[in-house]
Design a protein around this motif. Structure first.
Motif, mmCIF file in Angstrom:
data_model
loop_
_atom_site.group_PDB
_atom_site.id
_atom_site.type_symbol
_atom_site.label_atom_id
_atom_site.label_comp_id
_atom_site.label_asym_id
_atom_site.label_seq_id
_atom_site.Cartn_x
_atom_site.Cartn_y
_atom_site.Cartn_z
ATOM 1 N N ILE A 16 6.915 -3.718 5.345
ATOM 2 C CA ILE A 16 5.659 -4.333 4.927
ATOM 3 C C ILE A 16 4.559 -3.832 5.856
ATOM 4 O O ILE A 16 4.582 -4.082 7.063
ATOM 5 N N LEU A 17 3.620 -3.083 5.283
ATOM 6 C CA LEU A 17 2.493 -2.558 6.038
ATOM 7 C C LEU A 17 1.437 -3.644 6.164
ATOM 8 O O LEU A 17 1.132 -4.340 5.177
ATOM 9 N N LEU A 18 0.860 -3.794 7.358
ATOM 10 C CA LEU A 18 0.011 -4.931 7.674
ATOM 11 C C LEU A 18 -1.325 -4.504 8.264
ATOM 12 O O LEU A 18 -1.380 -3.602 9.117
ATOM 13 N N TRP A 19 -2.374 -5.180 7.817
ATOM 14 C CA TRP A 19 -3.717 -5.004 8.358
ATOM 15 C C TRP A 19 -4.211 -6.354 8.861
ATOM 16 O O TRP A 19 -4.189 -7.341 8.119
ATOM 17 N N PRO A 74 -7.319 8.074 7.831
ATOM 18 C CA PRO A 74 -8.626 7.497 7.492
ATOM 19 C C PRO A 74 -8.820 6.137 8.147
ATOM 20 O O PRO A 74 -7.935 5.274 8.083
ATOM 21 N N ALA A 75 -9.973 5.934 8.766
ATOM 22 C CA ALA A 75 -10.217 4.691 9.507
ATOM 23 C C ALA A 75 -10.139 3.465 8.609
ATOM 24 O O ALA A 75 -9.664 2.398 9.036
ATOM 25 N N ASP A 76 -10.570 3.587 7.343
ATOM 26 C CA ASP A 76 -10.611 2.409 6.484
ATOM 27 C C ASP A 76 -9.243 2.015 5.934
ATOM 28 O O ASP A 76 -9.093 0.942 5.349
ATOM 29 N N ARG A 77 -8.230 2.863 6.138
ATOM 30 C CA ARG A 77 -6.869 2.530 5.691
ATOM 31 C C ARG A 77 -5.876 2.527 6.846
ATOM 32 O O ARG A 77 -4.668 2.483 6.631
ATOM 33 N N ARG A 78 -6.374 2.541 8.045
ATOM 34 C CA ARG A 78 -5.514 2.613 9.229
ATOM 35 C C ARG A 78 -4.713 1.326 9.380
ATOM 36 O O ARG A 78 -5.259 0.234 9.415
ATOM 37 N N ILE A 79 -3.390 1.442 9.480
ATOM 38 C CA ILE A 79 -2.472 0.308 9.541
ATOM 39 C C ILE A 79 -2.430 -0.259 10.964
ATOM 40 O O ILE A 79 -2.501 0.493 11.949
ATOM 41 N N VAL A 110 -3.428 -14.507 9.606
ATOM 42 C CA VAL A 110 -3.356 -13.328 10.473
ATOM 43 C C VAL A 110 -3.716 -12.022 9.766
ATOM 44 O O VAL A 110 -4.332 -11.145 10.372
ATOM 45 N N PHE A 111 -3.380 -11.887 8.478
ATOM 46 C CA PHE A 111 -3.548 -10.595 7.806
ATOM 47 C C PHE A 111 -4.658 -10.633 6.755
ATOM 48 O O PHE A 111 -4.924 -11.667 6.151
ATOM 49 N N ARG A 112 -5.262 -9.468 6.530
ATOM 50 C CA ARG A 112 -6.219 -9.321 5.428
ATOM 51 C C ARG A 112 -5.642 -8.489 4.290
ATOM 52 O O ARG A 112 -6.078 -8.594 3.163
ATOM 53 N N ARG A 113 -4.630 -7.660 4.597
ATOM 54 C CA ARG A 113 -3.968 -6.866 3.554
ATOM 55 C C ARG A 113 -2.508 -6.692 3.944
ATOM 56 O O ARG A 113 -2.191 -6.440 5.118
ATOM 57 N N THR A 114 -1.598 -6.827 2.963
ATOM 58 C CA THR A 114 -0.176 -6.565 3.183
ATOM 59 C C THR A 114 0.368 -5.794 1.988
ATOM 60 O O THR A 114 0.053 -6.121 0.841
ATOM 61 N N LEU A 115 1.188 -4.780 2.257
ATOM 62 C CA LEU A 115 1.774 -3.944 1.198
ATOM 63 C C LEU A 115 3.260 -3.765 1.470
ATOM 64 O O LEU A 115 3.644 -3.302 2.548
ATOM 65 N N LEU A 116 4.081 -4.114 0.501
ATOM 66 C CA LEU A 116 5.526 -3.961 0.627
ATOM 67 C C LEU A 116 5.981 -2.641 0.018
ATOM 68 O O LEU A 116 5.669 -2.341 -1.137
ATOM 69 N N TYR A 117 6.731 -1.865 0.801
ATOM 70 C CA TYR A 117 7.380 -0.655 0.319
ATOM 71 C C TYR A 117 8.888 -0.850 0.421
ATOM 72 O O TYR A 117 9.407 -1.228 1.472
#
Length: 263
Positions: A16-19, A74-79, A110-117
């Motif tokens: 799970i990628l986290l921002w 890219p700074a706007d997608r940096r994990i 805690v998070f603003r974006r989470t992506l499960l791979y």
């Protein structure tokens, strides 16, 4: 590089990628993830391992410049971090629904974006590249994006070849690979947190690379061998984002929740 292949495990794993939220100090979010949030996740039944991979705030990209491949992150997608979960069996995700619901509720703290791979069972590879007693002194986390028009089979074959070369190199103390299924938001559609993931920003594989120390890591990415590997990847890969890992904290190990995380 040598060609001797070490023993390999094929776990059922996902990432799970986290921002972190950007309306509070980044470190506040990282500390909450490391502390209160980790306790919720660690209590989930069915885990074989749960590990947090913390990434440096300044992460322009460690992978060498490669023509035709995006290596600058890219700074706007940096994990900011990755939760690495290994299940005891293919049925294990069904056991953790109650605890997962608690994790859903805490994400907004805690998070603003989470992506499960996720990948199908046995698609991950954990290579036993370390001599007993050796510790990892520095890590890199690498994400790869498949080039448009390249078949999944060709991509998987090239990632397998890359992993084999790295596993037999004698340079690493940790090597973990995952090849992902096509991303699907419904696998982790948590409330009140963003899951935007445009098709041209998605990843299709990852590598965790462990080194004796930071000097060895720097020498690896500056080596002609990596330049050669990168050239071989270019026909099938459109992006290689190599992150500086600041910490890798294990909270569940061999199916047991630890009293204190291990590095």
């Amino acid at each position: 590089m040598t060609t001797t292949q070490p023993p390999t495990k094929k776990p059922f794993a996902s990432s799970i990628l986290l921002w972190m939220r950007n309306d509070q100090p980044r470190q506040t979010g990282m500390d909450h993830w490391k502390g209160p949030h980790s306790k919720i996740i660690s209590a989930t039944p069915g885990f074989d391992e749960y590990r947090q991979i913390h990434l440096a705030e300044h992460n322009p990209g460690l992978w060498p410049t490669t023509p035709g491949v995006e290596t600058a992150i890219p700074a706007d997608r940096r994990i900011d971090g990755v939760a690495e979960v290994t299940f005891r069996s293919v049925l294990s995700p069904l056991l953790g629904r109650k605890q997962t619901a608690l994790a859903y509720k805490d994400e907004i703290n805690v998070f603003r974006r989470t992506l499960l791979y996720a990948g199908p069972p046995s698609s991950a590879r954990w290579y036993d590249v370390a001599v007993p007693g050796e510790k990892v002194g520095a890590r890199a986390l690498v994400y790869l994006r498949k080039r448009e028009g390249v078949t999944t089979g060709a991509f998987r074959k090239r990632i397998g070849s890359l992993a084999g070369s790295l596993a037999g190199s004698g340079l690493l103390r940790e090597l973990r690979t995952q090849v992902f299924m096509p991303w699907n938001e419904k696998l982790w559609d948590t409330p009140n947190v963003a899951h935007d993931n445009p098709a041209d920003q998605r990843f299709h594989a990852s590598l965790v690379l462990g080194f004796p120390d930071h000097a060895a890591r720097a020498a690896f990415f500056e080596s002609p061998e990596v330049a050669s590997l990168s050239g071989a990847l270019a026909p099938v890969v459109s992006a290689i984002h190599a992150y500086d890992v600041t910490d890798a904290l294990t909270y569940v190990k061999n199916g047991k929740e630890l009293l204190h995380y291990e590095r």
